[in-house]
Design a protein around this motif. Structure first.
Motif, PDB file in Angstrom:
ATOM      1  N   ASP A 105      33.606  68.370  30.406  1.00  0.00           N
ATOM      2  CA  ASP A 105      35.027  68.248  29.850  1.00  0.00           C
ATOM      3  C   ASP A 105      35.646  67.133  30.451  1.00  0.00           C
ATOM      4  N   GLY A 106      35.008  65.912  30.415  1.00  0.00           N
ATOM      5  CA  GLY A 106      35.558  64.689  30.846  1.00  0.00           C
ATOM      6  C   GLY A 106      34.537  63.826  31.577  1.00  0.00           C
TER       7      GLY A 106
ATOM      8  N   SER B  61      29.342  67.300  33.587  1.00  0.00           N
ATOM      9  CA  SER B  61      30.405  67.303  33.499  1.00  0.00           C
ATOM     10  C   SER B  61      30.882  67.330  32.002  1.00  0.00           C
TER      11      SER B  61
ATOM     12  N   PRO C 266      34.589  62.464  21.067  1.00  0.00           N
ATOM     13  CA  PRO C 266      33.581  63.051  22.013  1.00  0.00           C
ATOM     14  C   PRO C 266      32.431  62.108  22.298  1.00  0.00           C
TER      15      PRO C 266
END
Length: 266
Positions: free
Chosen positions: A121-122, A119, A91
């Motif tokens: 989650d990506g 953002s 991450p």
């Protein structure tokens, strides 16, 4: 007072960049395209987006912070996605950072998004989330308030043409600058705007009373030789009072990124 604005290219030329800011530290450094991967101790990780593969300095924010130990450092994430250590996903947050020398008290700050929102989650689809950060400081040398706000403008895969989204982010940048500035302040707005000279973005800022320094002072590019695509402009610095400018330069040597540092002295 010295202000430097630079897109750091994810720290790809990390050693040269760190050496540059350490050898001549600015009072305020506005740095875009900053990587922050606190769960990893690796020096380098890999960014993958289809056929686009790029080495990233895993803890670029920490590296620059260590190079400027006398500065207060603020990291402003736009998104968290993954970088890769071989086949292991790590991450990693991506955004911009501001570094202010401790001799100048930070008396106001503002942080928000100029395109989309965080953002979590990506990294998301293009054009991706973009944020901005502003600081207001008291400069004891000149006995005045100075505010500096910077952003990393959205990247549109179709090019750097005017779009409604780019006009909206210019207005949001202006709003952030106004929120952190006082009526008598020297006001600086800068960043990698991802637009060409003559763009609507620069027109909006000019109509708000800002003087753009890159093209007005005759510089022909804000890109280093590491940038191989057409289009030689991306980065801009603007001030509300041109008379306070003692010097302004676009630094072509040393090369510390695929962008050139913009250096304002007041």
């Amino acid at each position: 007072m010295k202000i430097v604005c630079l897109n750091g290219w994810g720290g790809k030329l990390h050693e040269a960049l760190v050496s540059y800011v350490r050898s001549s530290p600015p009072d305020i450094l506005c740095l875009q395209e900053v990587v922050h991967s606190p769960s990893s101790e690796k020096d380098w990780l890999t960014y993958r987006d289809g056929d686009h593969v790029l080495q990233q300095r895993a803890n670029f924010f920490r590296d620059v912070s260590n190079a400027l130990p006398d500065h207060v450092a603020v990291f402003c994430p736009a998104a968290q996605g993954v970088l890769w250590d071989g086949e292991q996903s790590i991450p990693s947050q991506w955004g911009l950072a501001t570094f202010v020398h401790r001799s100048m008290p930070v008396i106001g700050q503002v942080q928000d998004f100029v395109h989309k929102d965080y953002s979590a989650d990506g990294f998301g689809d293009h054009p991706r989330s973009r944020c901005a950060h502003g600081v207001r400081v008291f400069d004891y040398v000149s006995n005045r308030m100075v505010s500096v706000t910077h952003m990393h403008g959205l990247r549109d895969l179709n090019g750097k043409m005017d779009t409604p989204e780019r006009a909206e982010q210019a207005h949001k940048l202006l709003d952030l600058s106004r929120r952190v500035s006082g009526p008598q302040d020297v006001v600086v707005v800068c960043g990698d705007f991802n637009v060409e000279p003559g763009s609507e973005t620069l027109r909006i800022l000019a109509e708000a009373g800002f003087c753009e320094l890159v093209t007005v002072r005759g510089f022909g590019s804000t890109r280093s030789t590491h940038y191989k695509k057409p289009g030689r402009f991306a980065d801009y610095m603007l001030v509300n009072r041109e008379e306070v400018v003692s010097s302004f330069d676009v630094i072509y040597d040393p090369e510390v990124s695929d962008h050139c540092p913009l250096v304002l002295e007041m």
